[in-house]
Design an enzyme around this catalytic site. Structure first.
Site, PDB file in Angstrom:
ATOM      1  N   THR A  24     -63.443  11.290  77.775  1.00  0.00           N
ATOM      2  CA  THR A  24     -64.657  11.669  78.509  1.00  0.00           C
ATOM      3  C   THR A  24     -64.757  10.955  79.839  1.00  0.00           C
ATOM      4  OG1 THR A  24     -65.816  12.097  76.414  1.00  0.00           O
ATOM      5  CG2 THR A  24     -67.173  11.753  78.368  1.00  0.00           C
ATOM      6  N   ASP A  62     -51.876   7.374  58.889  1.00  0.00           N
ATOM      7  CA  ASP A  62     -50.580   7.417  58.204  1.00  0.00           C
ATOM      8  C   ASP A  62     -49.411   6.948  59.067  1.00  0.00           C
ATOM      9  OD1 ASP A  62     -51.962   8.493  56.084  1.00  0.00           O
ATOM     10  OD2 ASP A  62     -51.438  10.562  56.553  1.00  0.00           O
TER      11      ASP A  62
END
Length: 325
Positions: free
Chosen positions: A27, A131
């Site tokens: 942003t 992961d």
């Protein structure tokens, strides 16, 4: 190629600590470089259901230290259909969104690639998954925080294991990759790790029992990668049957691993890759994942990031073996 003016950003799949830092970076870097930023809520479902609103610097103020994702997240079955992707594309057109930044793991980036290919949309991926299984980046957003969470939990379990002279099988996340299990085992001083990368080569439980616990240790920790067939419960049951003299317990950490304040490493990784995503768009790149290799920002084609297996360093197995005697 048409100029990109408006960028949409979404988080998809499982949440990971550091996603908020990535949203903040996208942003603020986007606004700093003259783009309009649109926040998309609830992942691809938000694109389909038109849950889209303009984002300003105020929207992302004070979120860098927060776990989870302010944009919420979801796994979208509808986005896998042609009708769902068409709705998503129509809503992008409605809001004037020219490019999409997707923060997520393998499934999320696969969705981005399919969407980009079918509708000629510019998609940039950020590796947001605990992961650490995405090819092309040394680490993924959320992995370091999760490692530290596992370490803290196992340190506490160790106290009980030693007090009661028990074997604890501790199940951690990681899906089909053993990075979390192997490295957290080293960090925690565990006696063994049972990981998918070795599952077809040796009977990992038998090797562990022969090497260590039967000789001298009355308590120990074994870290096990989650698996629907061969998780911690499976190995605990085997020990109870094959070695009935041992006191065995199971601890499945589950979603404890996903939450919590992101570490400095994850905040920095998310910030760097978020800025890198905006730079990729400025450079005219399309359909790449932003990663970090050897401390440098790299752009990996989405096809490589989602289809190539991330190399597992089997030297880590030897490290753990030698340190757990």
């Amino acid at each position: 190629m048409a100029r990109i003016n408006t960028i949409g950003v979404l988080t998809s799949g499982g949440d990971a600590p550091g996603m908020n830092a990535a949203i903040r970076a996208v942003t603020r870097a986007g606004i700093c470089n003259g783009f309009k930023i649109m926040g998309v809520y609830r992942g691809y479902d938000g694109l389909i259901n038109d849950e889209i609103e303009p984002f300003t610097t105020e929207n992302v103020s004070g979120i860098i230290m927060s776990g989870g994702t302010i944009l919420k997240t979801a796994r979208s079955k509808e986005f896998m259909t042609q009708e769902g992707k068409q709705k998503a594309y129509d809503n992008m057109q409605k809001h004037g969104i020219d490019a999409l930044i997707v923060i997520g793991g393998n499934g999320s980036l696969t969705g981005a690639w399919n969407f980009a290919r079918e509708f000629d949309v510019c998609c940039i991926g950020l590796p947001g998954t605990i992961d650490n299984d995405l090819y092309g980046t040394d680490s993924t957003i959320g992995y370091d925080t999760t490692m530290n969470t596992i370490m803290d939990c196992v340190d506490r379990i160790r106290d009980t294991a030693q007090s009661h002279e028990r074997i604890f099988f501790v199940e951690v996340m990681g899906r089909d990759a053993g990075f979390l299990a192997q490295n957290s085992a080293i960090a925690c001083g565990a006696e063994a790790a049972i990981i998918p990368e070795e599952s077809t080569e040796v009977d990992q439980l038998a090797r562990f029992m022969e090497r260590g616990i039967r000789k001298s240790k009355k308590s120990c920790i074994v870290i096990v990668s989650e698996s629907p067939k061969c998780g911690a419960l499976y190995y605990a049951d085997r020990v109870k049957k094959e070695f009935p003299n041992f006191d065995v317990r199971v601890s499945i950490l589950g979603h404890l691993q996903r939450g919590g304040r992101p570490t400095a490493h994850d905040r920095i990784l998310a910030s760097r890759t978020g800025v890198g995503a905006i730079e990729a768009i400025i450079q005219g790149q399309r359909n790449v994942m932003v990663g970090v290799r050897n401390n440098e920002i790299v752009y990996v084609p989405l096809t490589e990031a989602i289809r190539s297996d991330k190399p597992f360093d089997k030297k880590l197995i030897k490290v753990l073996d030698e340190l757990s005697i």
